[in-house]
Design a protein around this motif. Structure first.
Motif, short mmCIF file in Angstrom:
data_model
loop_
_atom_site.label_atom_id
_atom_site.label_comp_id
_atom_site.label_asym_id
_atom_site.label_seq_id
_atom_site.Cartn_x
_atom_site.Cartn_y
_atom_site.Cartn_z
N ARG A 172 3.15 -0.77 2.30
CA ARG A 172 4.54 -1.24 2.36
C ARG A 172 4.65 -2.64 1.78
N LEU A 173 3.72 -3.50 2.14
CA LEU A 173 3.74 -4.88 1.67
C LEU A 173 3.61 -4.94 0.14
N ARG A 174 2.77 -4.09 -0.41
CA ARG A 174 2.52 -4.13 -1.84
C ARG A 174 3.57 -3.40 -2.67
N PHE A 175 4.04 -2.26 -2.17
CA PHE A 175 4.80 -1.38 -3.05
C PHE A 175 6.26 -1.15 -2.66
N LEU A 176 6.68 -1.58 -1.47
CA LEU A 176 8.06 -1.34 -1.09
C LEU A 176 9.02 -2.19 -1.92
N ASP A 177 8.66 -3.45 -2.16
CA ASP A 177 9.51 -4.35 -2.94
C ASP A 177 8.63 -5.31 -3.73
N PRO A 178 7.86 -4.81 -4.69
CA PRO A 178 6.91 -5.66 -5.41
C PRO A 178 7.62 -6.66 -6.33
N ALA A 179 6.95 -7.78 -6.55
CA ALA A 179 7.50 -8.80 -7.44
C ALA A 179 7.48 -8.28 -8.88
N PRO A 180 8.55 -8.49 -9.61
CA PRO A 180 8.60 -8.03 -11.01
C PRO A 180 7.46 -8.63 -11.84
N GLY A 181 6.90 -7.82 -12.70
CA GLY A 181 5.86 -8.30 -13.60
C GLY A 181 4.46 -8.28 -13.03
N THR A 182 4.32 -7.97 -11.75
CA THR A 182 2.99 -7.89 -11.15
C THR A 182 2.39 -6.51 -11.37
N ARG A 183 1.10 -6.40 -11.10
CA ARG A 183 0.44 -5.10 -11.23
C ARG A 183 1.07 -4.07 -10.30
N ASP A 184 1.42 -4.49 -9.09
CA ASP A 184 1.98 -3.55 -8.12
C ASP A 184 3.39 -3.12 -8.48
N ALA A 185 4.05 -3.84 -9.41
CA ALA A 185 5.40 -3.45 -9.82
C ALA A 185 5.41 -2.09 -10.52
N ARG A 186 4.26 -1.64 -10.96
CA ARG A 186 4.16 -0.31 -11.58
C ARG A 186 4.29 0.81 -10.56
N GLY A 187 4.13 0.47 -9.28
CA GLY A 187 4.36 1.43 -8.21
C GLY A 187 3.08 2.04 -7.66
N ILE A 188 3.25 2.67 -6.50
CA ILE A 188 2.08 3.22 -5.81
C ILE A 188 1.47 4.40 -6.56
N THR A 189 2.30 5.15 -7.25
CA THR A 189 1.77 6.28 -8.01
C THR A 189 0.83 5.82 -9.11
N ALA A 190 1.21 4.74 -9.79
CA ALA A 190 0.35 4.19 -10.84
C ALA A 190 -0.96 3.68 -10.26
N TRP A 191 -0.90 3.07 -9.08
CA TRP A 191 -2.11 2.59 -8.40
C TRP A 191 -3.04 3.76 -8.09
N LEU A 192 -2.48 4.84 -7.58
CA LEU A 192 -3.29 6.01 -7.26
C LEU A 192 -3.87 6.64 -8.52
N GLU A 193 -3.08 6.72 -9.56
CA GLU A 193 -3.57 7.29 -10.82
C GLU A 193 -4.76 6.50 -11.36
N ALA A 194 -4.66 5.18 -11.30
CA ALA A 194 -5.74 4.33 -11.81
C ALA A 194 -7.01 4.51 -10.97
N ALA A 195 -6.84 4.57 -9.65
CA ALA A 195 -8.00 4.74 -8.78
C ALA A 195 -8.67 6.09 -8.99
N GLY A 196 -7.86 7.13 -9.14
CA GLY A 196 -8.41 8.46 -9.35
C GLY A 196 -9.15 8.56 -10.67
N ALA A 197 -8.57 8.04 -11.73
CA ALA A 197 -9.19 8.11 -13.05
C ALA A 197 -10.50 7.33 -13.08
N LYS A 198 -10.52 6.16 -12.46
CA LYS A 198 -11.73 5.34 -12.44
C LYS A 198 -12.87 6.05 -11.74
N TYR A 199 -12.58 6.66 -10.61
CA TYR A 199 -13.61 7.35 -9.84
C TYR A 199 -14.11 8.59 -10.57
#
Length: 288
Positions: A172-199
């Motif tokens: 919630r802290l990272r993805f509910l209202d992320p600061a524009p231009g940050t890595r988390d601004a891409r959203g939780i789905t993008a975070w999960l995609e990156a983690a899955g692909a890396k693994y």
């Protein structure tokens, strides 16, 4: 009679320095320090596990065993065989997640070799809800292998796993209202995609399946542990609940339990660098 299995490992640090065996989760391995090391900030220069001060031992895990996956006892035997090749005497164990449970197994197998165990976010057996989550991950990976896309399925399985490693508060802290231009601004789905692909890019589905089953099969008797164990539990850990670690500590004859709070949940051992350094350093400074 089964043939003894071998694994690869690394040892670094001055000869004669206090020896420390360091084991992590099923995604860890012998690459402990330096570029690509799995425990940055804790294992390395300036950390509690500083190779300038300690003789650090790290190892890969077996991914085969009598049941098709390695038992905790088989892992312990393989790691003890690796250490025997380096002529190490007594050593302390720092284990987190699956590595913590294997640290307990090693202390059961060779108490005369182990001066103590720091067991972080790990217990003597798997929690049923954690097993349920992992069973779904395995079904996804097996479905992918059956249909010719093991890496793609492992990518999805890892995305699901990431949601169990962390907490609702962090996400919630990272993805509910992320600061524009940050890595988390891409959203939780993008975070999960990156983690899955890396693994999936560095892990074979078969390796994941074996170690995931091995994690769920851990079943140890803490009452038989003859060395001091410091259990470090995270109150908000979804995978290794505090009640299981309290039970392990209550059954272990010489034990103490430290409970911390962290929005990172099960991944606190990777993210709470200052806390981990303080706790591990204190354990390593205790007389053996």
């Amino acid at each position: 009679m089964s043939r003894a299995r071998a694994i690869e490992g690394r040892i670094e640090g001055p000869e004669g320095a206090p020896a420390v065996l360091v084991l992590g989760g099923i995604s860890s391995g012998k690459n402990l320090t330096g570029a690509g090391g799995w425990w940055p900030g804790v294992a390395g220069p300036g950390g509690a596990l500083d190779p300038a001060c300690h003789r650090l031992i790290s190892a890969d895990f077996l991914d085969t065993g009598e049941a098709g996956f390695p038992s905790a006892g088989e892992q312990a035997k393989a790691i003890l065989g690796l250490i025997a090749g380096w002529e190490i005497g007594r050593f302390h164990i720092v284990g987190a997640s699956y590595g913590g449970s294997i640290g307990l197994a090693i202390s059961l197998a060779a108490p005369e070799r182990v001066s103590g165990v720091t067991c972080i976010s790990a217990a003597h057996r798997a929690d049923p809800l954690a097993t349920a989550w992992r069973s779904i991950q395995r079904e996804i990976a097996e479905f992918g292998l059956k249909h010719g896309n093991g890496p793609g399925a492992l990518d999805l399985a890892r995305r699901l796993a990431m949601t169990t490693y962390r907490t609702r508060d962090e996400l919630r802290l990272r993805f509910l209202d992320p600061a524009p231009g940050t890595r988390d601004a891409r959203g939780i789905t993008a975070w999960l995609e990156a983690a899955g692909a890396k693994y999936a890019a560095k892990t074979a589905p078969e390796h994941f399946l074996a170690l995931s089953r091995a994690l769920d099969a851990v079943d140890l008797d803490p009452s038989r542990i003859k060395v001091p164990v410091h259990y470090v539990a995270v109150e908000d850990d979804l995978l290794v609940p505090l009640t299981d670690m309290e039970e392990a500590a209550s059954l272990t004859p010489d034990s103490r339990l430290t409970v911390i709070r962290s929005i990172y949940g099960h991944d606190a051992f990777l993210k709470e660098v200052e806390v981990m350094n303080a706790l591990i350093s204190a354990d390593l400074e205790r007389p053996s």
